[in-house]
Design a protein around this motif. Sequence first.
Motif, PDB file in Angstrom:
ATOM      1  N   LEU A   1       0.814  -1.144   0.171  1.00 37.27           N
ATOM      2  CA  LEU A   1       0.085  -0.227  -0.009  1.00 37.27           C
ATOM      3  C   LEU A   1       0.737   1.198  -0.001  1.00 37.27           C
ATOM      4  N   HIS A   2       1.079   2.071  -1.189  1.00 39.55           N
ATOM      5  CA  HIS A   2       1.675   3.048  -1.143  1.00 39.55           C
ATOM      6  C   HIS A   2       0.959   4.343  -0.874  1.00 39.55           C
ATOM      7  N   VAL A   3       1.226   4.968   0.416  1.00 39.85           N
ATOM      8  CA  VAL A   3       0.597   5.877   0.927  1.00 39.85           C
ATOM      9  C   VAL A   3       1.209   7.260   0.481  1.00 39.85           C
ATOM     10  N   ARG A   4       0.221   8.283  -0.295  1.00 41.53           N
ATOM     11  CA  ARG A   4       0.811   9.355  -0.783  1.00 41.53           C
ATOM     12  C   ARG A   4       0.096  10.508  -0.109  1.00 41.53           C
ATOM     13  N   ASP A   5       0.811  11.686   0.352  1.00 40.29           N
ATOM     14  CA  ASP A   5       0.077  12.835   0.908  1.00 40.29           C
ATOM     15  C   ASP A   5      -0.360  13.567  -0.230  1.00 40.29           C
ATOM     16  N   ILE A   6      -1.624  13.341  -0.738  1.00 42.67           N
ATOM     17  CA  ILE A   6      -2.087  13.974  -1.865  1.00 42.67           C
ATOM     18  C   ILE A   6      -2.332  15.610  -1.693  1.00 42.67           C
ATOM     19  N   SER A   7      -2.099  15.930  -0.371  1.00 43.95           N
ATOM     20  CA  SER A   7      -2.066  17.509  -0.259  1.00 43.95           C
ATOM     21  C   SER A   7      -1.172  18.333  -0.680  1.00 43.95           C
ATOM     22  N   HIS A   8       0.209  17.390  -0.530  1.00 47.64           N
ATOM     23  CA  HIS A   8       1.342  18.004  -0.798  1.00 47.64           C
ATOM     24  C   HIS A   8       1.465  18.663  -2.246  1.00 47.64           C
ATOM     25  N   PRO A   9       2.118  19.905  -2.376  1.00 48.59           N
ATOM     26  CA  PRO A   9       2.491  20.252  -3.624  1.00 48.59           C
ATOM     27  C   PRO A   9       3.236  19.513  -4.663  1.00 48.59           C
ATOM     28  N   GLU A  10       4.254  18.702  -4.078  1.00 53.21           N
ATOM     29  CA  GLU A  10       4.963  17.778  -4.729  1.00 53.21           C
ATOM     30  C   GLU A  10       4.848  16.370  -4.507  1.00 53.21           C
ATOM     31  N   THR A  11       3.481  16.027  -4.554  1.00 55.16           N
ATOM     32  CA  THR A  11       3.115  14.723  -4.051  1.00 55.16           C
ATOM     33  C   THR A  11       3.595  13.831  -5.143  1.00 55.16           C
ATOM     34  N   ALA A  12       3.537  14.187  -6.698  1.00 52.12           N
ATOM     35  CA  ALA A  12       3.936  13.538  -7.803  1.00 52.12           C
ATOM     36  C   ALA A  12       5.537  13.088  -7.679  1.00 52.12           C
ATOM     37  N   GLU A  13       6.298  14.018  -7.431  1.00 50.46           N
ATOM     38  CA  GLU A  13       7.692  13.876  -7.117  1.00 50.46           C
ATOM     39  C   GLU A  13       8.023  12.898  -5.968  1.00 50.46           C
ATOM     40  N   GLN A  14       7.321  13.184  -4.861  1.00 50.13           N
ATOM     41  CA  GLN A  14       7.388  12.183  -3.606  1.00 50.13           C
ATOM     42  C   GLN A  14       7.265  10.684  -4.066  1.00 50.13           C
ATOM     43  N   ALA A  15       6.195  10.661  -4.808  1.00 48.26           N
ATOM     44  CA  ALA A  15       5.636   9.216  -5.049  1.00 48.26           C
ATOM     45  C   ALA A  15       6.964   8.697  -6.266  1.00 48.26           C
ATOM     46  N   GLN A  16       7.424   9.486  -6.813  1.00 54.37           N
ATOM     47  CA  GLN A  16       8.396   8.989  -7.724  1.00 54.37           C
ATOM     48  C   GLN A  16       9.608   8.589  -6.978  1.00 54.37           C
ATOM     49  N   ASP A  17       9.965   9.469  -5.969  1.00 46.96           N
ATOM     50  CA  ASP A  17      11.015   8.921  -5.063  1.00 46.96           C
ATOM     51  C   ASP A  17      10.971   7.646  -4.351  1.00 46.96           C
TER      52      ASP A  17
END
Length: 416
Positions: free
Chosen positions: A279-295
């Motif tokens: 389960l990949h948990v993302r902070d969808i409210s963060h302005p760089e959520t896509a970059e964090q997900a790629q990291d």
Amino acid sequence: MLHPDIRKRAARRLPEHGLAEAVSLAAALPGIEVIWSEVVRVSRTLAGSLFGTGRVAELGERFRADKIGLVLIDGPLTPVQQRNLEKEWKVKILDRTSLILEIFADRARTREGVLQVELAALNYQRTRLVRAWTHLERQRGGFGFVGGPGETQKENDRRAIDEQAIRLRRQLEKVVKTRELHRAARAKVPFPIVALVGYTNAGKSTLFNRVTGAEVLAEDMLFATLDPTMRSLNLPSQTGPGRKVILSDTVGFISDLPTQLVASFRATLEEVLAADLILHVRDISHPETAEQAQDVEDILQSVGVPASTPKFELWNKLDLVEPSAREALLAQAAQRAGVFAVSALTGEGVAELLSAVSAAFEAEKTEELLDLGFDQGRRHAWLHQQGVVLSEVLGESGWQLQLCWSQRQREDYFRL
């Protein structure tokens, strides 16, 4: 806090967001108060000081005026750069790796966590010995009469670090063996493992606490969780008693995670490697959520998580999303398979997520008839350990097994 914005280096994120993350990192360490922070534009890096001469002098004046005692630089520093800047500015300097190591050392609670942090710190320290002892002359060996050149202080220190690292690795191996024994015991009563992964402060521990009733530390802070925690969880089911799974909460990832930490925490991440569902948990409210997900995806790939492992993506912190963007996010998540919009804090969407996890495990099981010769005793034992054998008939040359297993178990079996 200084965030070097190196123009020639391809950056995935805006320097202002990188600076904000660095300040949050510093806030996670007790006793540190960030007086001011700044993005420092660097058109050309200097081998001796990173920043240009004029910039170094300007920053030094500000440090003296504000009586700064510690400067944090959000990026890698060579030993030479660190030494020269400390000499020029008359302050203690920590780079990004040092800061993360300090946070990990402060947060580690279990024996395994402490050992991993110590090993990572030693590996980092070893790299800092390069050109760090230039003021020490080479010593003569023996008694100084006829002995030739002896070891430098740098070599002595390196050997001491290597010996300590060997001791720590041996202790960690014992911890890993204990973890393997626990994993083998779970395999005899095979409950699927569901691992929570994600960027640090994405809300993994909050979600973990909500669905399991545990009381893992969950704060709005980077690296609130370091030591892995596992709890059993009964999933909902419409056909009868729900399936039981093991839910694992893991350390959060971060951009530019020091390689020493990735290597040292590999034992902890073994639970992710063995997971039946991630389960990949993302902070969808963060302005760089896509970059964090790629990291996160990059780190999962670097530690060897199989691409075949099923994965759900959780868009967490829905409660922090602006109402104008909220409906669009919900619609987007509904259209994408394996994506769930949730709020671990309020519980929104969690019930639907658990139902989907339960359905995933129920749907992936298939029955199959398998003939196995007596010379395949290892495979026969493995099938029973996995708990996939429904019935067994003993023949003249081997066993005939009726199996009910997942696609991943089937692939693992044929790799034996």
